[in-house]
Write a protein that holds these residues in place. Structure first.
Motif, PDB file in Angstrom:
ATOM      1  N   ASN A  88       8.834   8.475  12.057  1.00  0.00           N
ATOM      2  CA  ASN A  88       9.016   9.326  11.095  1.00  0.00           C
ATOM      3  C   ASN A  88      10.241   8.835   9.972  1.00  0.00           C
ATOM      4  O   ASN A  88      10.944   9.493   9.670  1.00  0.00           O
ATOM      5  CB  ASN A  88       9.103  10.667  11.474  1.00  0.00           C
ATOM      6  N   VAL A  89      10.128   7.535   9.795  1.00  0.00           N
ATOM      7  CA  VAL A  89      11.090   6.862   8.950  1.00  0.00           C
ATOM      8  C   VAL A  89      10.664   7.131   7.470  1.00  0.00           C
ATOM      9  O   VAL A  89       9.365   7.001   7.138  1.00  0.00           O
ATOM     10  CB  VAL A  89      11.102   5.174   9.102  1.00  0.00           C
ATOM     11  N   LEU A  90      11.543   7.297   6.640  1.00  0.00           N
ATOM     12  CA  LEU A  90      11.245   7.652   5.149  1.00  0.00           C
ATOM     13  C   LEU A  90      11.732   6.950   4.289  1.00  0.00           C
ATOM     14  O   LEU A  90      10.924   5.968   3.616  1.00  0.00           O
ATOM     15  CB  LEU A  90      11.326   9.138   4.754  1.00  0.00           C
ATOM     16  N   ASP A  91      13.140   6.353   4.263  1.00  0.00           N
ATOM     17  CA  ASP A  91      13.876   5.573   3.249  1.00  0.00           C
ATOM     18  C   ASP A  91      14.647   4.527   3.972  1.00  0.00           C
ATOM     19  O   ASP A  91      14.477   3.529   3.354  1.00  0.00           O
ATOM     20  CB  ASP A  91      14.937   6.648   2.676  1.00  0.00           C
ATOM     21  N   THR A  92      15.182   4.701   5.051  1.00  0.00           N
ATOM     22  CA  THR A  92      15.912   3.577   5.604  1.00  0.00           C
ATOM     23  C   THR A  92      15.892   3.868   7.113  1.00  0.00           C
ATOM     24  O   THR A  92      15.892   4.869   7.734  1.00  0.00           O
ATOM     25  CB  THR A  92      17.493   3.854   5.093  1.00  0.00           C
ATOM     26  N   LEU A  93      16.056   2.653   7.677  1.00  0.00           N
ATOM     27  CA  LEU A  93      15.882   2.630   9.397  1.00  0.00           C
ATOM     28  C   LEU A  93      16.942   1.548   9.490  1.00  0.00           C
ATOM     29  O   LEU A  93      16.980   0.163   9.290  1.00  0.00           O
ATOM     30  CB  LEU A  93      14.607   2.023   9.724  1.00  0.00           C
ATOM     31  N   ASP A  94      18.103   1.937  10.305  1.00  0.00           N
ATOM     32  CA  ASP A  94      19.268   1.007  10.872  1.00  0.00           C
ATOM     33  C   ASP A  94      18.866   0.903  12.145  1.00  0.00           C
ATOM     34  O   ASP A  94      18.954   1.389  13.069  1.00  0.00           O
ATOM     35  CB  ASP A  94      20.573   1.823  10.689  1.00  0.00           C
ATOM     36  N   PHE A  95      18.586  -0.378  12.437  1.00  0.00           N
ATOM     37  CA  PHE A  95      18.173  -1.099  13.815  1.00  0.00           C
ATOM     38  C   PHE A  95      19.208  -0.971  14.732  1.00  0.00           C
ATOM     39  O   PHE A  95      19.127  -1.070  16.098  1.00  0.00           O
ATOM     40  CB  PHE A  95      17.489  -2.363  13.784  1.00  0.00           C
ATOM     41  N   PRO A 141       0.914  -1.109  -0.004  1.00  0.00           N
ATOM     42  CA  PRO A 141       0.003   0.193  -0.127  1.00  0.00           C
ATOM     43  C   PRO A 141       0.844   1.291   0.030  1.00  0.00           C
ATOM     44  O   PRO A 141       0.345   2.399  -0.132  1.00  0.00           O
ATOM     45  CB  PRO A 141      -0.722  -0.240   1.331  1.00  0.00           C
ATOM     46  N   PHE A 142       2.231   1.243   0.137  1.00  0.00           N
ATOM     47  CA  PHE A 142       2.888   2.456   0.143  1.00  0.00           C
ATOM     48  C   PHE A 142       4.247   1.771  -0.076  1.00  0.00           C
ATOM     49  O   PHE A 142       4.675   0.692   0.232  1.00  0.00           O
ATOM     50  CB  PHE A 142       2.794   3.128   1.393  1.00  0.00           C
ATOM     51  N   ASN A 143       5.259   3.047  -0.145  1.00  0.00           N
ATOM     52  CA  ASN A 143       6.818   2.533  -0.378  1.00  0.00           C
ATOM     53  C   ASN A 143       7.565   2.214   1.018  1.00  0.00           C
ATOM     54  O   ASN A 143       7.317   3.287   1.922  1.00  0.00           O
ATOM     55  CB  ASN A 143       7.455   3.697  -1.073  1.00  0.00           C
ATOM     56  N   GLN A 144       7.803   1.201   1.164  1.00  0.00           N
ATOM     57  CA  GLN A 144       8.463   0.738   2.506  1.00  0.00           C
ATOM     58  C   GLN A 144       9.959   0.984   2.495  1.00  0.00           C
ATOM     59  O   GLN A 144      10.541   1.023   1.482  1.00  0.00           O
ATOM     60  CB  GLN A 144       8.401  -0.702   2.767  1.00  0.00           C
ATOM     61  N   PRO A 145      10.097   1.658   3.653  1.00  0.00           N
ATOM     62  CA  PRO A 145      11.712   1.938   3.791  1.00  0.00           C
ATOM     63  C   PRO A 145      12.481   0.743   4.000  1.00  0.00           C
ATOM     64  O   PRO A 145      12.198  -0.491   4.246  1.00  0.00           O
ATOM     65  CB  PRO A 145      11.824   2.798   5.361  1.00  0.00           C
ATOM     66  N   VAL A 146      14.027   0.862   3.781  1.00  0.00           N
ATOM     67  CA  VAL A 146      14.797  -0.345   3.657  1.00  0.00           C
ATOM     68  C   VAL A 146      15.274  -0.414   5.456  1.00  0.00           C
ATOM     69  O   VAL A 146      15.663   0.510   5.878  1.00  0.00           O
ATOM     70  CB  VAL A 146      16.206  -0.023   3.036  1.00  0.00           C
ATOM     71  N   LEU A 147      15.006  -1.874   5.690  1.00  0.00           N
ATOM     72  CA  LEU A 147      15.417  -2.007   7.013  1.00  0.00           C
ATOM     73  C   LEU A 147      16.701  -2.789   7.146  1.00  0.00           C
ATOM     74  O   LEU A 147      17.218  -3.756   6.700  1.00  0.00           O
ATOM     75  CB  LEU A 147      14.569  -3.035   7.755  1.00  0.00           C
ATOM     76  N   ILE A 148      17.689  -2.136   7.784  1.00  0.00           N
ATOM     77  CA  ILE A 148      18.915  -2.677   8.235  1.00  0.00           C
ATOM     78  C   ILE A 148      19.024  -3.327   9.743  1.00  0.00           C
ATOM     79  O   ILE A 148      18.893  -2.675  10.639  1.00  0.00           O
ATOM     80  CB  ILE A 148      20.030  -1.670   7.840  1.00  0.00           C
ATOM     81  N   THR A 149      19.208  -4.744   9.527  1.00  0.00           N
ATOM     82  CA  THR A 149      19.142  -5.477  10.994  1.00  0.00           C
ATOM     83  C   THR A 149      20.220  -5.132  11.660  1.00  0.00           C
ATOM     84  O   THR A 149      21.552  -4.936  11.193  1.00  0.00           O
ATOM     85  CB  THR A 149      18.922  -6.902  10.878  1.00  0.00           C
ATOM     86  N   ALA A 150      20.130  -5.178  13.054  1.00  0.00           N
ATOM     87  CA  ALA A 150      21.676  -4.974  13.838  1.00  0.00           C
ATOM     88  C   ALA A 150      22.206  -6.234  14.192  1.00  0.00           C
ATOM     89  O   ALA A 150      21.778  -7.369  13.641  1.00  0.00           O
ATOM     90  CB  ALA A 150      21.089  -4.589  15.310  1.00  0.00           C
ATOM     91  N   ALA A 151      23.586  -6.259  14.499  1.00  0.00           N
ATOM     92  CA  ALA A 151      24.401  -7.247  14.679  1.00  0.00           C
ATOM     93  C   ALA A 151      23.616  -8.280  15.776  1.00  0.00           C
ATOM     94  O   ALA A 151      23.208  -7.837  16.750  1.00  0.00           O
ATOM     95  CB  ALA A 151      25.726  -7.066  15.178  1.00  0.00           C
ATOM     96  N   TYR A 152      23.901  -9.395  15.656  1.00  0.00           N
ATOM     97  CA  TYR A 152      23.363 -10.489  16.590  1.00  0.00           C
ATOM     98  C   TYR A 152      24.279 -11.697  16.888  1.00  0.00           C
ATOM     99  O   TYR A 152      25.245 -11.985  15.940  1.00  0.00           O
ATOM    100  CB  TYR A 152      22.009 -11.154  16.070  1.00  0.00           C
ATOM    101  N   ASP A 153      24.061 -12.296  18.035  1.00  0.00           N
ATOM    102  CA  ASP A 153      24.919 -13.372  18.290  1.00  0.00           C
ATOM    103  C   ASP A 153      23.894 -14.804  18.107  1.00  0.00           C
ATOM    104  O   ASP A 153      24.207 -15.879  17.767  1.00  0.00           O
ATOM    105  CB  ASP A 153      25.409 -13.809  19.670  1.00  0.00           C
ATOM    106  N   THR A 154      22.627 -14.548  18.508  1.00  0.00           N
ATOM    107  CA  THR A 154      21.633 -15.736  18.623  1.00  0.00           C
ATOM    108  C   THR A 154      20.223 -15.132  17.837  1.00  0.00           C
ATOM    109  O   THR A 154      20.214 -14.065  18.232  1.00  0.00           O
ATOM    110  CB  THR A 154      21.450 -16.216  20.062  1.00  0.00           C
ATOM    111  N   ILE A 155      19.688 -16.058  17.101  1.00  0.00           N
ATOM    112  CA  ILE A 155      18.345 -15.624  16.880  1.00  0.00           C
ATOM    113  C   ILE A 155      17.459 -16.758  17.215  1.00  0.00           C
ATOM    114  O   ILE A 155      17.693 -17.980  16.964  1.00  0.00           O
ATOM    115  CB  ILE A 155      18.245 -15.793  15.337  1.00  0.00           C
ATOM    116  N   ILE A 156      16.274 -16.430  18.117  1.00  0.00           N
ATOM    117  CA  ILE A 156      15.329 -17.240  18.415  1.00  0.00           C
ATOM    118  C   ILE A 156      14.170 -17.590  17.988  1.00  0.00           C
ATOM    119  O   ILE A 156      13.550 -16.388  17.583  1.00  0.00           O
ATOM    120  CB  ILE A 156      15.132 -17.027  20.057  1.00  0.00           C
TER     121      ILE A 156
END
Length: 291
Positions: free
Chosen positions: A57-64, A24-39
């Motif tokens: 108020n994210v428009l283009d990119t979100l760095d987690f 329904p809209f242009n989604q921002p690029v999501l940059i996931t953060a570093a991790y050791d474990t994914i549950i």
């Protein structure tokens, strides 16, 4: 002629399918953060809702990996004069490799200095207090780094302001984040909650601020990507200033026992059973956002 007919049928199916999955809209690029474990959460019981706001108020990119910054552009001290409509709640199920930490950044602040019964006037005692405080801060810094690298399989959720003006989003008085739970279709084809809000008996509100969402911008949160033996349709339910919003339905898997009411919910229903009391009635509704 026969091949042309088949080609047109295939083309029509492709067009219809593409329209059904149109975002329904242009989604921002999501940059996931570093991790050791994914549950991967495979819960047998109804879960407490814990949906953090990772960006406003994210428009283009979100760095987690960056701390969220609620500057003056993101918040307002009052919702008077601001509308709460024109919002779209969208769950992106195509982001298969998405993952997030479930820790509120505000929880990572250092603890207050330890209190001692020894008078602070003595210089030695003050030095000792400072050394203990610094040691506690250092240990917490290490602990918090580890916590932030413990991630969960999640799905990104976008709250989009499709209007041409600012819209207000009222944060939860429970935890300052969002009034948001996940629902699923049961065997009777009824939408039922598989999450609940833990509503305390006493809620203290001070310096209350509202999120201010700019036109054509999004707020980003997430939900747990559950696994289980029951495949069904799911959706997100959001409460904003006593106005309900529902996300796009999506396919998911849960355990059927997640529909069962747990003791924590029964306790809250008992605490807030006096529905003639306006405060109690409001708190009871908050458990499953029954507005």
């Amino acid at each position: 002629m026969k091949y042309n007919f088949l080609f047109n049928v295939i083309l029509l199916i492709f067009v219809v399918t593409s329209c059904n999955h149109k975002k329904p809209f242009n989604q921002p690029v999501l940059i996931t953060a570093a991790y050791d474990t994914i549950i991967q959460v495979d819960s047998k019981v109804m879960m407490e809702a814990n949906h953090l706001i990772y960006g406003v108020n994210v428009l283009d990119t979100l760095d987690f990996s960056l701390k969220k910054d609620n500057n003056q552009d993101n918040v307002t001290n009052a919702n008077q004069g601001f509308k709460n409509d024109s919002l779209i709640v969208y769950v992106d199920v195509n982001n298969a490799n998405f993952h997030t930490h479930e820790i509120n950044i505000s929880e990572l602040s250092p603890p207050p200095p330890p209190s001692f019964s020894i008078p602070e006037s003595q210089e030695y005692n003050q030095v000792y207090r400072d050394s203990v405080f610094l040691e506690v801060m250092e240990k917490n810094k290490i602990k918090n780094k580890r916590r932030l690298k413990k991630h969960y399989n999640t799905l990104p959720v976008f709250i989009y302001n499709q209007s041409d003006n600012n819209r207000v989003i009222v944060p939860s008085v429970i935890n300052g984040e969002l009034y948001l739970i996940v629902e699923a279709l049961d065997k009777n084809n009824q939408w039922k909650p598989i999450e609940y809000n833990k509503v305390p008996r006493r809620i203290c509100i001070s310096d209350f601020e509202y999120y201010q969402l700019k036109p054509k911008h999004v707020m980003v949160t997430s939900i747990l990507k559950y696994s289980g033996d029951y495949k069904t349709k799911m959706r997100v339910k959001v409460l904003n200033d006593q106005k309900l919003y529902y996300s796009n339905p999506f396919n998911g898997s849960i355990n059927y026992s997640q529909f069962d009411t747990i003791q924590a919910v029964n306790d809250m229903n008992t605490w807030f059973s006096d529905t003639t009391n306006q405060t109690h009635s409001f708190k009871k509704k908050l458990i499953f956002l029954d507005f």
